[in-house]
Design an enzyme around this catalytic site. Structure first.
Site, PDB file in Angstrom:
ATOM      1  CB  SER A 138     -99.034  20.185  16.455  1.00  0.00           C
ATOM      2  OG  SER A 138     -98.661  20.989  17.540  1.00  0.00           O
ATOM      3  CE1 TYR A 151     -93.979  20.514  14.472  1.00  0.00           C
ATOM      4  CE2 TYR A 151     -95.060  21.856  16.127  1.00  0.00           C
ATOM      5  CZ  TYR A 151     -94.788  20.623  15.582  1.00  0.00           C
ATOM      6  OH  TYR A 151     -95.309  19.481  16.161  1.00  0.00           O
TER       7      TYR A 151
HETATM    8  N1  LIG Z   1     -93.825  15.143  20.895  1.00  0.00           N
HETATM    9  C1  LIG Z   1     -94.730  16.085  21.051  1.00  0.00           C
HETATM   10  O1  LIG Z   1     -94.817  16.717  22.126  1.00  0.00           O
HETATM   11  C2  LIG Z   1     -95.718  16.396  19.955  1.00  0.00           C
HETATM   12  C3  LIG Z   1     -96.815  17.224  20.224  1.00  0.00           C
HETATM   13  C4  LIG Z   1     -97.733  17.504  19.207  1.00  0.00           C
HETATM   14  C5  LIG Z   1     -97.556  16.955  17.959  1.00  0.00           C
HETATM   15  N2  LIG Z   1     -96.483  16.160  17.710  1.00  0.00           N
HETATM   16  C6  LIG Z   1     -96.350  15.605  16.346  1.00  0.00           C
HETATM   17  O2  LIG Z   1     -96.261  14.191  16.454  1.00  0.00           O
HETATM   18  C7  LIG Z   1     -95.493  13.680  15.366  1.00  0.00           C
HETATM   19  C8  LIG Z   1     -94.369  12.797  15.899  1.00  0.00           C
HETATM   20  O3  LIG Z   1     -93.596  13.559  16.805  1.00  0.00           O
HETATM   21  P1  LIG Z   1     -92.435  12.950  17.704  1.00  0.00           P
HETATM   22  O4  LIG Z   1     -92.410  13.723  18.964  1.00  0.00           O
HETATM   23  O5  LIG Z   1     -92.529  11.469  17.737  1.00  0.00           O
HETATM   24  O6  LIG Z   1     -91.180  13.435  16.828  1.00  0.00           O
HETATM   25  P2  LIG Z   1     -89.787  12.723  16.553  1.00  0.00           P
HETATM   26  O7  LIG Z   1     -88.861  13.800  16.121  1.00  0.00           O
HETATM   27  O8  LIG Z   1     -89.413  11.851  17.710  1.00  0.00           O
HETATM   28  O9  LIG Z   1     -90.134  11.779  15.313  1.00  0.00           O
HETATM   29  C9  LIG Z   1     -90.264  12.259  14.014  1.00  0.00           C
HETATM   30  C10 LIG Z   1     -89.703  11.195  13.080  1.00  0.00           C
HETATM   31  O10 LIG Z   1     -89.849  11.683  11.740  1.00  0.00           O
HETATM   32  C11 LIG Z   1     -88.681  11.304  11.023  1.00  0.00           C
HETATM   33  N3  LIG Z   1     -88.451  12.189   9.870  1.00  0.00           N
HETATM   34  C12 LIG Z   1     -88.055  13.479   9.898  1.00  0.00           C
HETATM   35  N4  LIG Z   1     -87.865  13.933   8.653  1.00  0.00           N
HETATM   36  C13 LIG Z   1     -88.141  12.908   7.816  1.00  0.00           C
HETATM   37  C14 LIG Z   1     -88.112  12.746   6.404  1.00  0.00           C
HETATM   38  N5  LIG Z   1     -87.704  13.729   5.574  1.00  0.00           N
HETATM   39  N6  LIG Z   1     -88.480  11.556   5.876  1.00  0.00           N
HETATM   40  C15 LIG Z   1     -88.871  10.529   6.689  1.00  0.00           C
HETATM   41  N7  LIG Z   1     -88.906  10.612   8.035  1.00  0.00           N
HETATM   42  C16 LIG Z   1     -88.533  11.789   8.587  1.00  0.00           C
HETATM   43  C17 LIG Z   1     -87.544  11.420  12.040  1.00  0.00           C
HETATM   44  O11 LIG Z   1     -86.396  10.668  11.660  1.00  0.00           O
HETATM   45  C18 LIG Z   1     -88.202  10.934  13.317  1.00  0.00           C
HETATM   46  O12 LIG Z   1     -87.967   9.545  13.540  1.00  0.00           O
HETATM   47  C19 LIG Z   1     -94.994  14.906  14.602  1.00  0.00           C
HETATM   48  O13 LIG Z   1     -95.865  15.159  13.526  1.00  0.00           O
HETATM   49  C20 LIG Z   1     -95.095  16.023  15.618  1.00  0.00           C
HETATM   50  O14 LIG Z   1     -95.242  17.283  15.006  1.00  0.00           O
HETATM   51  C21 LIG Z   1     -95.554  15.863  18.669  1.00  0.00           C
END
Ligand SMILES: NC(=O)c1ccc[n+]([C@@H]2O[C@H](COP(=O)([O-])OP(=O)(O)OC[C@H]3O[C@@H](n4cnc5c(N)ncnc54)[C@H](O)[C@@H]3O)[C@@H](O)[C@H]2O)c1
Length: 251
Positions: A138, A151
């Protein structure tokens, strides 16, 4: 298709906003996907196998991790993985004074230790299949805001882990990370419901005048697993629409 021609990609956090885009993108580009998440998925498709796993347990329980590896070996007919996308993460917000030990350790387990141990688990097949690993980090690895200390620290560690693992892995398996800024997932959009002006300001603050789509992150992950990126190793690619260069000082 012959087993020897199949390419398997494992995605963690596959039921989340970016995870769903990753799964579709890899399937559309010839991979079969093992879509893993702590939550159950009811979506079925011929090139997707859903597997419910808890990444924190993978870190803490070696027998559970070995069982997970055996399941993947069975699903892939012992071919193993060609691509691994460490995408799952949790985002627990809180000020330095408020963060509990449990929240801190859970965040580090899911966001940093799981990408390390899941990668370790599949190194042999990734190597024999000339595979690649992509960690979804991120922009918070580099720049953050108040209440994101847990985070942001975990993402800083994940980007560092990517650079460090590349040194150790040498020419066996390529490993890279993507550092996106805000991505337009359903969850992010839901957070802006009724706050259209705030969402417009967020978009306007990006030099590119919008935030990323999940598909753009997925396309970058696909590129980092492809032959087109064969010399990219240990890199943390920003995908921020230019916002990483912006100072937020008042003009
Ligand atoms: N959405 C954004 O704006 C954004 C920006 C930068 C980085 N990211 C990164 O992208 C990635 C995905 O983000 P997202 O927005 O799709 O998040 P999200 O919360 O929609 O998805 C994360 C998924 O991880 C799963 N998860 C959580 N804990 C878990 C565990 N213990 N075991 C197995 N699965 C588990 C959740 O059930 C969920 O389906 C993450 O690493 C996040 O940090 C997201």
């Amino acid at each position: 298709m012959e087993n020897s021609d199949m390419k398997w990609c494992l995605v963690t956090g596959a039921n989340g906003g970016i995870g769903k885009a990753l799964t579709s993108c890899f399937v559309e580009n010839g991979y079969s996907v093992i879509a893993t998440d702590i939550t159950k998925s009811s979506e079925t498709s011929s090139n997707i196998v859903n597997l419910q796993i808890d990444l924190e347990r993978i870190v803490l329980d070696e027998a559970y991790a070995d069982e997970f590896k055996s399941k993947v070996d069975d699903i892939t007919n012992d071919k193993g993985l060609t691509a691994l996308i460490n995408n799952a993460a949790i985002q627990i917000l809180g000020n330095v004074k408020e963060v509990t030990r449990q929240d801190w350790l859970r965040s580090m387990n899911v966001n940093v230790s799981a990408p390390f141990f899941v990668t370790q688990l599949f190194l042999d097949s990734l190597k024999s299949n000339s595979g690649a690993v992509v960690n979804i980090s991120s922009i918070h690895a580099l720049q953050t805001k108040r209440n994101f200390v847990t985070y942001a620290t975990s993402k800083g560690a994940l980007s560092s882990l990517t650079r460090n693992m590349a040194v150790d892995l040498g020419n066996a398996v390529r490993i890279n990370a993507i550092e996106p800024a805000a991505v337009s997932t359903d969850m992010l959009r839901a957070g802006f419901e009724g706050k259209e002006e705030q969402f417009r300001l967020l978009e306007a603050f990006h030099p590119i005048a919008r935030i990323a789509s999940p598909e753009e992150v997925a396309q970058l992950a696909l590129f980092l697993c492809s032959e087109q990126s064969s010399f990219i190793h240990g890199t943390c690619l920003n995908a921020t629409g230019g916002i990483h260069g912006c100072l937020s000082d008042p003009d």
